[in-house]
Structure formats: C-alpha cells, structure tokens
Design an enzyme around this catalytic site. Structure first.
Site, PDB file in Angstrom:
ATOM      1  N   ASN A 109       0.799  -1.078  -0.084  1.00 42.45           N
ATOM      2  CA  ASN A 109      -0.146  -0.128   0.134  1.00 42.45           C
ATOM      3  C   ASN A 109       0.895   1.129  -0.038  1.00 42.45           C
ATOM      4  OD1 ASN A 109      -2.959  -1.154   0.430  1.00 42.45           O
ATOM      5  ND2 ASN A 109      -1.702  -2.470   1.969  1.00 42.45           N
ATOM      6  N   GLU A 110       1.074   1.752  -1.108  1.00 45.20           N
ATOM      7  CA  GLU A 110       1.984   2.708  -1.345  1.00 45.20           C
ATOM      8  C   GLU A 110       1.499   4.159  -1.031  1.00 45.20           C
ATOM      9  OE1 GLU A 110       5.079   2.097  -1.550  1.00 45.20           O
ATOM     10  OE2 GLU A 110       5.475   0.730  -3.124  1.00 45.20           O
ATOM     11  N   PRO A 111       2.243   5.069  -1.094  1.00 47.82           N
ATOM     12  CA  PRO A 111       1.595   6.727  -0.490  1.00 47.82           C
ATOM     13  C   PRO A 111       0.285   6.787  -1.379  1.00 47.82           C
ATOM     14  CG  PRO A 111       3.861   6.596  -0.468  1.00 47.82           C
ATOM     15  CD  PRO A 111       3.829   5.221  -0.989  1.00 47.82           C
TER      16      PRO A 111
END
Ligand code: F6R
Length: 649
Positions: free
Chosen positions: A162-164
């Site tokens: 879950n990236e930025p």
C-alpha cells in the site's frame, strides 16, 4: 509483550512500541507471542489465522518459528496463513516471487497444511484480477478473519504494498509500485529495469481488520519512516500511520530503527533526562548543542534565551550559562578536526601542537603506523575516504587496503564482454571467453558460471588496484579477501567460519595499529553489514592480544549516507586538489558508472555522491561556526573492546 524499554509512551508517540537491542531479540519475542497464540488455540481445538509478510524484516522471526517447531515441537497443523502480497507477473516458481520466498524461508520447514497456505497469485490475467481480489478477501473472512498480522514497513511508509496515496478503506487489489520501493528491490532483480512495476496486495482496510498487528522494523534506514508513522499525522502519504487507529498494534523495533524517535533523538523535549534514565554526558551534550545550533545560529552565538526556549534549561544548569555551554560544544567539534588522521609525525610537530588528537588508543603515539583500511566492495575505500587514504600514505604510514568481497555481482555482462573483446583482439581468449562473447552478441544472457564470476571479480580487482595507485597505495599492500558469504545467492546471506578465518588471518598477519572500516547499516542488501560484522567477530576473538587491545577502530559511513555531526570523532578536511585526486581514484571504477542508472531518480554517479556528501559536511561544520573547508571526510571512533561487543551490526 515485555520490552527492554520501559519508558511510558510520551505525548509524541501514537502507537505502542517495544524496542530491543537487536532484531534477533525482538524477533524471538514476536515468535513467542505467536507460538503462545497457536498453542492456546490448539488447547481449545481451534485454528488460528496468521497474516504474513515477506522481505528481509521477518527472516529472523521465521527462523525462530522454525526453531520452535524443531526444538520445542510447536505444530502449525491448526494454522491458516494469508500472505500480504505478491509481485504481479511473477510465476510462483520465480526465485524472487513471494511464493518462493515463503516456501524457502518458512513453509518448507514446518508442518502447516498445504491447503491452509494462501499467497496472492501474481499471474492472474488482468481481466480476472478484480474477481480474484474479492475472492481473496472472501477467503480471509471465511477463515474467521486474521488473528495476528505480521508487517514490515517500506521506506515509503508502505504496509503490504500500500504505497503513498492508498486509501484507508482499500482492500485487496492490483497496485503499481513506488519508485523508491522498486529501487530497494532492484538488487534482487539485477537492476531496476528488471524489477516488477506492480503487485497484488491486501489493502489498508484488510490489514486494519486484523485483531492483532505487529509491525517490525530493523536498521537505521527505517528510522525516519518509523518516526513519521509513529509520531506524524495519520495520512495516506504514510500508510503505516493508519495503524495509529488500530486498537491492538505494536511496533517492534531494534535500537537503530527507533533512533529517530523523539525519545532517542531529542529526549530533552520529552522531559528531564534523569527521569528517563539518561544523563548529560559528552555525546548527549554535543547532540543538544548541535541540534540547537542547526535550528538557530552558530554555536558561539547561542544565548541563554535560545537554550531556555528549546527545553534545554537543564543543560544550562549543568554548565552555568550559554557562554560556558557553547564552549563545551564548540571545542568538542573543533577537536574532531585534524589533517593528521594517523596522528602527527613527531619530527614535524611544532611546540604547542596537540600531538595525536583525536587518537586515543594504546598505539596512538606510534609513528609511523600500520594501518588497515577495509573496503566492503572494491570502491568503498576511495568513495568514502579517498582523501584520507592519500593523506595517510603521504604521512609515511604503512597503509594496507583489504577489499572484503569481490564485487563481481555489479559488473554487467557488457563490461565483461568489452574486456573479453580485448582478450580476443590479442589472441588470448579461451573457449569459455568465446562462448560468453557469442552468447552475449546474440542478445542472450550468458550463464553466471563460477568462471564468469571470477572474471568479473578480476575486472573489479584491477579497477581497485588502479584506484589505490592514484592514492599512492602500492599493489603489494592490497588484499583481496573475496569473502565466500558474498557468493550466496539467497537474500539471507550469512557469515560462515570460512569468512571469519580469512578476516582473522589478515588481522594476525598485519596486527594493525589503526583499522578503518565501513560502519554502514544502510546498504539495502546487507553486504556492508556483514563486512563490519566479520571484522567485529574476528577482532573479538583476538581482543586479549596486546596489539588488538591497543588498536583503534574508525568507521566511515559507506556510499549512501554520512554520520550525523554529533557522532563524528574524526573530521579530515580536504583541499580542492585532494577532492580532485579522490575523484580521479573513483573514476578508475569504470564498471560502476552504470550503477547510477539503477539508482532510482537519483542518477548521480558515485564520485558525485562522494563530493556532494563531503562538501555538505564541510558546510555543516561551517554553519556551526567552525572553519570553512572545501570538503570533510568523517569517522566515528570505537575502542576495540567496545567495538567487539557492538550488537547493532
Ligand atoms: C512484504 C511487504 C512489504 C515489506 C516492506 C519491508 O510482504 O509487503 O511491505 O514488509 O517492503 O521490506 P524489507 O523487510 O525487505 O525491508
């Protein structure tokens, strides 16, 4: 969970923490908590659902679970597992797939039933992805939800992938990877261009639904993002910060990963040091003064008001006034600076000169000295301390450089091909060389046979020899250790007896007065860490010998980072000419120029990184109110007995 750190959570921290001296101690505690849960469910005749992570972080945790299975008959028969994520486009049997990882590092060694294992499928066709992701969520629900979720944290602050920008309510889905994440993984895939661009990951919401969450983080390179997640605002820019809202989450950290938290970095902001079991010793005093100076003005200009406004009243009380306190910090920094990194030549010492400052070891007075410089890869010596190497040689010391690993892994096929073309041109190419060239010329990847890797190592050896020559070190004082741990392909490389023996034999041969080594814990693939560890362990075995007890260890920080000014014990200023000479030495490492293309958005070459970093440090000294130099190379000192016991490596 018990912790070695009993400080009550301060007003800065929004997630409970457990901080341990080392990742091994920490992993053991987490494994014990999981084992207790598995056993209690077994007694109740119930199953337990574990959410699992991959990456370097959980390796020692999995190692401990395997040990518990073997030595303490912990059974996993009642365990159901769901992995967080998988690279999109990798088959399960791909050596870098998370399927492969989980089998190699855990599943193949325990008795978890095959049908209880779930890892997202990275090969689902695009048209069926949505269905697959919904089904994955459904399977988790059907199993009763996740009881215990294990997490690592990426340097982007990601949990799972879950990236930025990931939403709080996100669930299992297809995602693209952040450039920093790809860069961190590039080493496993032989360069960024081969690194997957996407993954299938559980969402933030999927993770938040777990009943218990433990996020583990090790190493200094995680320290800043850990602080952001624990102390910063809850934001999709740092998805781990969502865990502040979880009712039963703990961050389990080693001392290095906890290093940027307010309670360690600037504990005076939390309250009186005595109440925290801390004291205004030399390091803490210096740290506070530099911190204040960085925010306000040069050290000698700081006033009582500056200290009072910044929660440093106590420090003022210890020294009496700002005037006195400033002088303490100023002299500490000034005494780090010397153009004589191996100590002064008594014949060239003028009356009033401090003869050996800042050397303090038993052999400080010896002149000239036998000096061993350890370079993990064949270029770390010149990148990080090329100017100091030149000075040590010029001052007449017996300077030896030992290259710890061959560095063959970062020589491209194209670089080898170019060298073999030369051999071919002179008629010296053998049949293996011909075979390599023709495979390469047909556009295929030649197999990395031991012979090919040896040739690649030879190229780097020659580059190192040429670079050392620029610094004045003759080839009979170069030692190519070629430590065997480096040849392991598994990401869980470990030191073996053979490594320790080679390192020990060199120490026995040289009995150095000073040892310079890379104290670099930021290198993402762990090579530098193992290189400093092998020195530590070899020295520990010899610590009772006179030469070892009288020696001194000076650590430089490797290619990626610089010491914090408050940690520096030796600062060697360089003139503009010396900076150019160092650049010339770094240029000799021609095969490494390509590396700049793999380093994410930062395309600087190593000579540029080296210069930027040493100029920045010179600017820091200048801003503190010390002299203005062109560049500075910096080192942190360890007495041998302390070094031999350092656990953080
Ligand atoms: C792994 C995962 C990632 C890693 C994180 C840290 O399944 O989802 O979030 O936990 O990237 O990776 P390491 O542990 O290699 O630093």
């Amino acid at each position: 969970m018990t912790t070695t750190d009993s400080l009550t959570p301060s007003r800065f921290e929004h997630i409970p923490l457990a901080v341990f001296p080392t990742s091994t101690d920490a992993s053991r505690m987490v494994a014990q908590e999981v084992a207790a849960l598995i056993r209690s469910r077994q007694r109740e005749g119930r199953s337990v659902v574990l959410g699992l992570a991959t990456g370097s972080t959980p390796l020692s945790f999995y190692g401990e679970l395997i040990r518990l299975h073997r030595a303490e008959s912990l059974s996993f028969k009642n365990v159901i597992t769901f992995n967080l994520d998988e690279y999109y486009g990798l088959k399960p049997e791909h050596p870098q797939s998370y399927h492969h990882f989980m089998h190699t590092h855990l599943f193949d060694h325990i008795d978890v039933p095959a049908e209880a294992i779930h890892v997202p499928d990275g090969m689902v066709p695009a048209s069926q992805l949505e269905k697959f992701c919904l089904a994955y969520e459904e399977k988790i629900r059907a199993a009763g939800g996740i009881d215990f979720q294990i997490l690592g944290i990426g340097r982007t602050g990601h949990i799972g992938f879950n990236e930025p920008g990931s939403a709080r309510r996100s669930r299992t889905r297809y995602v693209t990877l952040d450039p920093l994440t790809r860069r961190d993984a590039a080493g496993d895939f032989g360069g960024e261009e081969n690194t997957p661009r996407a993954a299938v990951t559980m969402g933030v919401r999927t993770i938040m639904d777990a009943r218990r969450v433990v996020l583990m983080a090790w190493g200094q390179h995680k320290a800043d993002i850990v602080r952001d997640a624990v102390e910063g605002p809850i934001t999709p820019q740092v998805t781990a910060s969502f865990l502040q809202e979880h009712d039963h989450c703990t961050f389990v950290l080693d001392a290095s990963a906890a290093g940027s938290l307010t309670r360690y970095r600037t504990p005076w902001l939390i309250g009186a040091l005595e109440d925290q079991g801390l004291a205004w010793d030399e390091r803490m005093t210096r740290r506070a003064i530099l911190w204040l100076s960085e925010q306000k003005k040069a050290i000698l200009k700081l006033t009582d008001d500056d200290y009072n406004e910044s929660s440093l009243q106590d420090l003022l009380r210890v020294h009496g006034s700002a005037y006195e306190t400033n002088l303490v910090g100023f002299y500490q920094m000034q005494h780090t600076i010397t153009g004589w990194p191996g100590g002064r030549d008594p014949k060239r010492t003028k009356p009033g000169d401090a003869p050996v400052r800042p050397l303090r070891g038993g052999s400080a007075q010896v002149f000239p000295k036998r000096i061993l410089i350890l370079s993990p890869h064949p270029d770390d010596d010149v990148i990080s301390m090329g100017g100091t190497v030149c000075r040590l040689v010029e001052h007449g010391h017996e300077v030896h450089v030992a290259y710890q690993v061959s560095g063959a892994n970062s020589v491209s096929d194209e670089s080898l091909w170019r060298s073999l073309l030369f051999a071919r041109g002179t008629g010296a190419a053998n049949s293996a060389a011909e075979a390599f060239c023709s495979t390469f010329e047909q556009g295929d990847s030649p197999a990395a046979t031991p012979e090919i890797m040896q040739w690649k190592g030879l190229i780097r050896r020659n580059e190192a020899t040429a670079a050392a020559r620029v610094c004045g070190v003759s080839s009979d004082r170069l030692h190519f250790l070629d430590l065997p741990f480096y040849h392991g392909t598994d990401r869980r490389r470990q030191l073996g007896e053979a490594d320790l023996k080679i390192m020990g034999a060199l120490l026995d041969e040289l009995k150095p007065h000073l040892i310079f080594a890379a104290g670099d814990l930021d290198d993402p693939h762990g090579t530098h860490r193992l290189c400093v560890r092998v020195l530590r362990d070899a020295l520990a075995q010899r610590i009772s010998q006179d030469w070892a007890a009288a020696s001194e260890i000076w650590l430089y920080r490797g290619a990626w980072a610089e010491w914090d000014a408050s940690e520096i014990d030796l600062a060697v200023p360089l003139s503009p000419q010396e900076v150019l000479r160092r650049r010339r030495a770094i240029f000799r490492h021609e095969t490494q120029k390509d590396q700049a293309l793999f380093l994410g958005n930062d395309r600087r070459e190593f000579w540029q990184r080296s210069e930027d970093r040493s100029r920045r440090l010179a600017a820091t000294y200048n801003a503190l109110g010390l002299a203005e130099y062109e560049a500075i190379e910096a080192f942190k000192r360890y007495a041998p007995a302390d070094f031999a016991q350092q656990k953080q490596f």
